[in-house]
Design a protein around this motif. Sequence first.
Motif, mmCIF file in Angstrom:
data_model
loop_
_atom_site.group_PDB
_atom_site.id
_atom_site.type_symbol
_atom_site.label_atom_id
_atom_site.label_comp_id
_atom_site.label_asym_id
_atom_site.label_seq_id
_atom_site.Cartn_x
_atom_site.Cartn_y
_atom_site.Cartn_z
ATOM 1 N N ALA A 174 0.677 -1.139 0.084
ATOM 2 C CA ALA A 174 0.047 -0.060 0.120
ATOM 3 C C ALA A 174 0.630 1.183 0.101
ATOM 4 N N ARG A 175 2.116 1.251 0.653
ATOM 5 C CA ARG A 175 3.014 2.529 0.645
ATOM 6 C C ARG A 175 3.704 2.442 -0.547
ATOM 7 N N THR A 176 3.866 1.469 -1.328
ATOM 8 C CA THR A 176 4.719 1.732 -2.687
ATOM 9 C C THR A 176 4.068 1.684 -3.881
ATOM 10 N N ALA A 177 2.785 0.917 -4.192
ATOM 11 C CA ALA A 177 2.157 0.782 -5.276
ATOM 12 C C ALA A 177 1.447 2.053 -5.430
ATOM 13 N N LYS A 178 1.511 2.451 -6.842
ATOM 14 C CA LYS A 178 0.674 3.467 -7.150
ATOM 15 C C LYS A 178 -0.426 3.291 -7.855
ATOM 16 N N GLN B 189 -1.442 8.260 -7.292
ATOM 17 C CA GLN B 189 -0.895 8.398 -5.941
ATOM 18 C C GLN B 189 -0.668 7.037 -5.385
ATOM 19 N N VAL B 190 0.103 7.022 -4.204
ATOM 20 C CA VAL B 190 0.169 5.686 -3.537
ATOM 21 C C VAL B 190 -1.174 5.154 -2.911
ATOM 22 N N LEU B 191 -1.406 3.953 -3.032
ATOM 23 C CA LEU B 191 -2.474 3.171 -2.641
ATOM 24 C C LEU B 191 -3.034 3.513 -1.326
ATOM 25 N N PHE B 192 -2.129 3.694 -0.355
ATOM 26 C CA PHE B 192 -2.463 3.894 1.080
ATOM 27 C C PHE B 192 -3.092 5.046 1.336
ATOM 28 N N GLU B 193 -3.147 6.180 0.267
ATOM 29 C CA GLU B 193 -3.710 7.429 0.372
ATOM 30 C C GLU B 193 -5.266 7.130 0.273
ATOM 31 N N GLN B 194 -5.713 5.945 -0.436
ATOM 32 C CA GLN B 194 -7.158 5.705 -0.507
ATOM 33 C C GLN B 194 -7.706 5.117 0.903
ATOM 34 N N GLN B 195 -8.776 5.833 1.294
ATOM 35 C CA GLN B 195 -9.563 5.411 2.585
ATOM 36 C C GLN B 195 -9.793 3.937 2.673
ATOM 37 N N ASN B 196 -10.295 3.417 1.348
ATOM 38 C CA ASN B 196 -10.518 2.133 1.265
ATOM 39 C C ASN B 196 -9.521 1.182 1.641
ATOM 40 N N ALA B 197 -8.138 1.411 1.236
ATOM 41 C CA ALA B 197 -6.952 0.637 1.685
ATOM 42 C C ALA B 197 -6.505 0.699 3.148
ATOM 43 N N GLN B 198 -6.764 1.931 3.602
ATOM 44 C CA GLN B 198 -6.583 2.321 4.907
ATOM 45 C C GLN B 198 -7.473 1.452 5.953
ATOM 46 N N LEU B 199 -8.802 1.290 5.544
ATOM 47 C CA LEU B 199 -9.766 0.729 6.163
ATOM 48 C C LEU B 199 -9.453 -0.762 6.297
ATOM 49 N N HIS C 148 -3.773 -6.549 -2.762
ATOM 50 C CA HIS C 148 -3.209 -6.652 -3.707
ATOM 51 C C HIS C 148 -3.744 -6.774 -5.163
ATOM 52 N N GLY C 149 -5.041 -6.618 -5.024
ATOM 53 C CA GLY C 149 -5.999 -6.758 -6.140
ATOM 54 C C GLY C 149 -5.535 -6.251 -7.568
ATOM 55 N N GLY C 150 -4.987 -4.983 -7.403
ATOM 56 C CA GLY C 150 -4.680 -4.110 -8.473
ATOM 57 C C GLY C 150 -2.996 -4.626 -9.154
ATOM 58 N N ALA C 151 -2.502 -5.535 -8.315
ATOM 59 C CA ALA C 151 -1.086 -5.796 -8.725
ATOM 60 C C ALA C 151 -1.014 -6.611 -9.471
ATOM 61 N N GLY C 152 0.182 -7.112 -10.178
ATOM 62 C CA GLY C 152 0.312 -8.096 -11.241
ATOM 63 C C GLY C 152 0.257 -9.330 -10.476
ATOM 64 N N ALA C 153 0.122 -10.411 -11.334
ATOM 65 C CA ALA C 153 0.090 -11.912 -10.905
ATOM 66 C C ALA C 153 1.344 -12.157 -9.828
ATOM 67 N N LYS C 154 2.446 -11.631 -10.367
ATOM 68 C CA LYS C 154 3.634 -11.929 -9.493
ATOM 69 C C LYS C 154 3.569 -11.527 -8.423
ATOM 70 N N VAL C 155 3.397 -10.087 -8.140
ATOM 71 C CA VAL C 155 3.312 -9.603 -6.858
ATOM 72 C C VAL C 155 2.391 -10.442 -5.867
ATOM 73 N N SER D 235 -9.052 9.641 -11.709
ATOM 74 C CA SER D 235 -9.217 8.270 -11.778
ATOM 75 C C SER D 235 -8.261 7.727 -10.426
ATOM 76 N N MET D 236 -8.764 6.758 -9.648
ATOM 77 C CA MET D 236 -7.817 6.310 -8.424
ATOM 78 C C MET D 236 -7.810 4.805 -8.370
ATOM 79 N N LEU D 237 -8.974 4.171 -8.922
ATOM 80 C CA LEU D 237 -9.147 2.678 -8.647
ATOM 81 C C LEU D 237 -8.337 1.918 -9.662
ATOM 82 N N ALA D 238 -8.032 0.808 -9.395
ATOM 83 C CA ALA D 238 -7.092 -0.085 -9.846
ATOM 84 C C ALA D 238 -7.338 -0.263 -11.303
#
Lengths: 402, 81
Positions: A285-289, A293-303, A357-364, B76-79
């Motif tokens: 969450a702190r590295t993926a964009k 913006q970094v994923l962690f900025e999303q409240q969804n991810a924070q929750l 990790h939903g938006g991450a590639g299969a490898k991650v 946009s912000m979602l995956a």
Amino acid sequence: MDFSLSNEQRSWQMTARKFANEEIKPITLDLDEAPDAHGTFDWDIIERGSKLGFRTLAVPKEYGGEGTDYVTQALVMAELARGDSAISKTFSQNWKWSHLISAACNAEQKERFLRPFVADHRFLLGKGITEPTAGSDNRMPPKDAPKAGLKLRAERQGDEWILNGEKCFIANAPVGKLFFIDARTDANAPLRQGTTMFLVERDTPGFRIGKVFNKSGWRFYRNGEMIFENARVPHANVVGHVNNSDMKTAAAGDRTGGDLFGDLELAANALGVCDDACEQAMKHARTAKQGGQVLFEQQNAQLKINKMNMLTEALRSMVMRVAWEHDHKVHSANAGLAMNYSTDVIQEVTELNLDIHGGAGAKVARHAEKLVRDAFIWSHLAGDTVQRLKVAARLARVAAQH
Amino acid sequence: MPDLPLTTIAKVFTAETIYRAAKDSAECFGAMGVMRDMPLQKYIHDAMICLHTGDGNSDDKLRIAETLANHRRGPSMLAAE
């Protein structure tokens, strides 16, 4: 209540953490992906862990083991599971049966079996209870029916017992050297009164290992079939008394070979997996964009991260409390409750991690996906309805004593 | 009543239901529920793909809420965006 660790406990925790980081983590994903059940195991990691004491952690010092307390055992299981849940379990499975040897075997048996176990880095232990038509039903009604429960037969012939039958899903069966085997010695008596526990060595004539199971999770952990065809076991290998295999009953005293350690074991192992998941989720969450913006900025991810850590820390409190209670010989249904709870926690936490990790590639996402598969194993050994009913029955027994 | 994003709602609901049903049925099979030579573990895997396919369920829920509130987000912000 003071949960600060002693220097010795802290030192074991650090040794396990270092081993998990440096030795386990680099190999775990590749072993997990081996297609057949024979490629998922690695003797090298067992030997190296054994040299650090992880195989013999629960053997009393007088027999050359580490003689650690429950708190240490919980800490080490969690740290090893942070590297790989199934590798942690392969080590701790030996502690479970070391507890049983210490508690239930006579002096001659301890000398004969604990010494070689301690001396050989490739000596693993197991216990055969489950059969193709019997397992969980041992604890479920009708408990007094002679035909219910396990079927493996043992008949006495002079100084030997002749075993015939089959066990399945037995942990460490394909790699173990010594097994506790529950067998029916009185076919007309109910399970508890008609069963005897035997120590069976790997090279016993008439005893062999059948299929090795190919599981979706815990792939390092070996589960196999055991086949007994007129297997000859010496009478000197009977554990306790004939027709009295149940070492967990109150009548048998404070035995710690069975549920006491086993329940704590699954909860502590789950804790390590949750720690790993929380760490992975935060890192991602702190590295993926996403969307600039970094994923962690999303409240969804924070929750999600909040919930993962909340559940993990609650589980940690419960695990350490149960371990501490065991060390102080305060036994209750808490260990069982912790085990049931760990099922809910490990599955939710690993699923949330996969979500992150939903938006991450299969490898991650590969690591996150493995944790979900490992966590699902809890469904059938720690949090299934049978295990929950068993703990409810324990609560009722405790209530009846007051 | 605003126009409900029924397609997304149906997707979220069915994905969650499939996952729950697959897990419950695998539990009924005990250890066989995790064996690779049995279909149960595959159903769980497939159900998990339903949960994460497209935007994934949690992003979809956000979209449902946004649609109901008639909210338009800026960048946009979602995956999947």
